[in-house]
Structure formats: structure tokens, C-alpha cells
Design a protein around this motif. Structure first.
Motif, PDB file in Angstrom:
ATOM      1  N   PHE A 294       3.453 -16.944  -8.755  1.00 21.79           N
ATOM      2  CA  PHE A 294       3.461 -18.130  -9.601  1.00 21.79           C
ATOM      3  C   PHE A 294       2.179 -18.213 -10.428  1.00 21.79           C
ATOM      4  N   VAL A 295       2.326 -18.598 -11.696  1.00 21.59           N
ATOM      5  CA  VAL A 295       1.195 -18.968 -12.537  1.00 21.59           C
ATOM      6  C   VAL A 295       1.382 -20.441 -12.890  1.00 21.59           C
ATOM      7  N   ALA A 296       0.366 -21.243 -12.587  1.00 19.47           N
ATOM      8  CA  ALA A 296       0.471 -22.684 -12.781  1.00 19.47           C
ATOM      9  C   ALA A 296      -0.868 -23.228 -13.276  1.00 19.47           C
ATOM     10  N   ARG A 297      -1.001 -24.540 -13.248  1.00 19.56           N
ATOM     11  CA  ARG A 297      -2.247 -25.184 -13.665  1.00 19.56           C
ATOM     12  C   ARG A 297      -2.895 -25.959 -12.530  1.00 19.56           C
TER      13      ARG A 297
ATOM     14  N   ILE B 154       1.966 -25.207  -7.607  1.00 20.16           N
ATOM     15  CA  ILE B 154       2.314 -24.027  -6.827  1.00 20.16           C
ATOM     16  C   ILE B 154       2.984 -24.424  -5.518  1.00 20.16           C
ATOM     17  N   VAL B 155       2.481 -25.461  -4.864  1.00 16.49           N
ATOM     18  CA  VAL B 155       3.115 -25.946  -3.639  1.00 16.49           C
ATOM     19  C   VAL B 155       4.570 -26.326  -3.907  1.00 16.49           C
ATOM     20  N   GLN B 156       4.817 -26.993  -5.043  1.00 20.78           N
ATOM     21  CA  GLN B 156       6.184 -27.390  -5.381  1.00 20.78           C
ATOM     22  C   GLN B 156       7.067 -26.183  -5.659  1.00 20.78           C
ATOM     23  N   ALA B 157       6.529 -25.194  -6.383  1.00 18.14           N
ATOM     24  CA  ALA B 157       7.312 -23.985  -6.667  1.00 18.14           C
ATOM     25  C   ALA B 157       7.657 -23.257  -5.375  1.00 18.14           C
ATOM     26  N   ARG B 158       6.696 -23.156  -4.466  1.00 19.96           N
ATOM     27  CA  ARG B 158       6.966 -22.497  -3.176  1.00 19.96           C
ATOM     28  C   ARG B 158       8.047 -23.246  -2.408  1.00 19.96           C
TER      29      ARG B 158
END
Length: 330
Positions: free
Chosen positions: A277-280, A285-289
Motif C-alpha cells: 500500500f502507498v498512502a498518506r 494503511i490500517v483501513q486498507a489492510r
């Protein structure tokens, strides 16, 4: 391709980088690779040159894995189960072998040497990558591009492009992203980028006109390539800050030398990378996981024989993103 490390670190990409070279030193920084396991029956290993503490981005290029040549009978080849991506584009480029790609858009495609697969993760996509039964030797690079704020939640996409080689001063050049030597790739990127494979003939010298607003990285695959007064050896990446209007590469060997040239304007945004994941922010990232673990957002990859790749555990320490300070031109 997935970052298959089971204890994946969260990375602050681009951490501030100061130009601490002495005055008058050549404008080349040498980045060495570290070996990490990719996964598969016998844990094929790859050489990772980006990101690292010394430099996390070159333009929007935020990840570079270089692998092979691997004897598939020994290494087991590539077998990456379905895994997710957000906020990036993946660029797959082979020197030898063949890989089968499947994704949640329903794409089923093969990638062969001299061909590019460009997958846009955007809001979320998942894919699998498996070396084909006819592959004896697997050899190539896997690259990631960070998407800018304006486009990082864009719809996922997949493109396949086969660039025509250009012959220039004893070298063969295939431009798979951006423009160089009069060739322009039609593949869509979301920031100005350059990506090209360069094969330089024995003892040949190649000088390329490049964009002065770009910083560049030359990842050497085979041979010894001299830039300025610095010799880059296989698996090393030479970084050139913005300001150069030409790049000169000298093949120091009696056999062809091969390298991948990357470039782009310094990426002026702060990002956090973890796993795929690439995030800000860490919260994103926790939500994507969580979405991946609970079967939301990313869809389903059909046709892969096996279970999806589970996400590793999140690190306990949240990270605040920072950005690169580009090195001053020399």
C-alpha cells in the motif's frame, strides 16, 4: 508483484536527504541493493534498491526490485498469490522468462521480455503473478510508481505496451514510459516519468539528452557502466540529481551491458508505504489492510489456484510521513 516480507516495515517515503558529498565530487550517488525473499516454493530472492534509508524516491518511482537470472528448476520461479495494491502503479518488465498476470478487473495477460505490464492500483486492485510452466530462467525488474494526491484514488486499470527498440550510438533502447531518443510511450502515467531499458554495446559510449527538471536513477543489470567518474556494477543504482541535460554511460566491459533508466521530477508529496500500500497516513494503511483481510474493496482474482496472500501484522508504531528534499543540481 507483492512485497512478500512477513515483517514488512512501514516506511516514511521521502525522508529528508541532504547532499553531503564534498564540493567537486561527481554527481552520482551509488545505492546498493539488499536481498529479500519474494516467496514461492523455495523463496525466490530479489534485490531491492528502492526504497532505502539513503533515498526513498526517484521522481515518483518509489520501489525497485531486481531479480534473476533465476533457474526456475532451483528457485521454484514466481508464484505470487492474489494480493492488494493501493495508491500506486506497478510496472513489470522482463529480461527473460514469462509471467501470467490475473487481476480483479478480469485481466488475464502474459508478460514477456521487451513488454510492459502497467497496472494502476488507485483506490484498490488485487492481482496474482505466476511464472509459466515453460519458463526456464526468470529475470527482470518490478517497479512501483507513487500516485499523486489528485489521482491516488482513481479507478484501477491495466495496460500492456510493447515498445519498438531504438538504435542509438551502439545501444538499443526500449522506452516503456515517458519520452527519450525520439520515442514516446503511450502508456498513461499520472506524473511526468521516464522508464527505459538500455543495452550498451561492448566498450561503447552512449550520451543521452535528458530533461533537466528530472532526477534520474540507472539500475545496472549486467556489465559495469561508468557515469561521470563512478563505475556502477550489477545490482547497483546510480542516482543523478536534477539539473543534468545529458547523461553519458560507458560500458566498461567486452560484452553488452544492460541497465534500466528511471526518471522524473522530484515527487513533492509526503507518502507512507507499508506492504503493498502507498498512502498518506498510517490510518489509511490500517483501513486498507482491514478491507483486504475482510474481503472488501479489492474484488476477487479468478483463475488462480490457491488462497490469497494474507496481510502481515501492522507495526506497533505509527509513522508520520515526510518528503524528500531534492539534492541541489551540481
Amino acid at each position: 508483484m507483492s512485497n512478500a516480507e512477513t515483517d514488512a516495515p512501514a516506511l516514511r517515503c521521502g525522508e529528508l536527504v541532504e547532499d553531503d558529498r564534498p564540493a567537486g565530487a561527481p554527481g552520482i550517488d551509488v545505492l546498493s541493493a539488499r536481498e529479500v525473499p519474494l516467496g514461492g516454493p523455495r523463496a525466490m530472492r530479489v534485490r531491492r534498491t528502492l526504497p532505502q534509508r539513503k533515498r526513498t524516491l526517484i521522481g515518483a518511482w518509489c520501489f525497485a526490485d531486481h531479480y534473476g537470472p533465476h533457474d526456475v528448476a532451483v528457485s521454484g520461479g514466481m508464484d505470487m498469490p492474489p494480493h492488494p495494491h493501493t495508491g500506486l502503479q506497478t510496472v513489470s518488465w522482463l529480461f527473460s522468462g514469462e509471467i501470467e498476470h490475473r487481476d480483479t478487473l478480469g485481466t488475464h495477460a502474459l508478460i514477456r521480455p521487451g513488454e510492459m505490464n502497467l497496472m494502476t492500483g488507485g483506490h484498490g486492485i488485487a492481482h496474482s503473478e505466476v511464472s509459466t510452466p515453460g519458463t526456464a530462467v526468470l529475470h527482470g525488474v518490478q517497479l512501483w510508481v507513487a500516485l499523486p494526491e489528485e489521482h491516488r484514488h482513481t479507478a484501477p486499470d491495466f495496460q500492456h505496451y510493447v515498445p519498438e527498440p531504438a538504435q542509438v550510438d551502439g545501444a538499443e533502447i526500449r522506452v516503456f514510459l515517458g519520452s527519450l531518443v525520439g520515442r514516446t510511450s503511450p502508456a498513461r502515467a499520472f506524473t511526468p516519468l521516464l522508464g527505459a531499458e538500455i543495452v550498451i554495446g561492448p566498450r561503447a559510449t552512449l550520451t543521452l539528452a535528458v530533461d533537466t527538471t528530472f532526477e534520474h536513477g540507472l539500475l545496472v543489470d549486467s556489465g559495469d557502466v561508468r557515469m561521470a567518474d563512478t563505475v556502477l556494477r550489477p545490482a547497483e543504482l546510480g542516482y543523478v540529481p536534477r539539473g543534468a541535460d545529458t547523461l553519458t554511460m560507458v560500458n566498461e566491459t567486452d560484452a553488452p551491458a544492460r541497465a534500466v533508466l528511471l526518471g522524473g521530477p522530484p515527487f513533492g508529496e509526503e507518502i507512507v508505504m507499508w506492504w503493498n500500500f502507498v498512502a498518506r497516513s498510517t490510518e489509511e494503511i490500517v483501513q486498507a489492510r482491514q478491507d483486504w483481510t475482510e474481503g472488501r474493496r479489492f474484488g476477487e482474482v479468478t483463475g488462480y489456484d490457491g488462497a490469497p496472500l494474507p496481510a502481515p501484522e501492522m507495526p506497533n508504531v505509527p509513522l508520520k510521513p515526510r518528503r524528500n528534499r531534492p539534492l541541489a543540481p551540481r
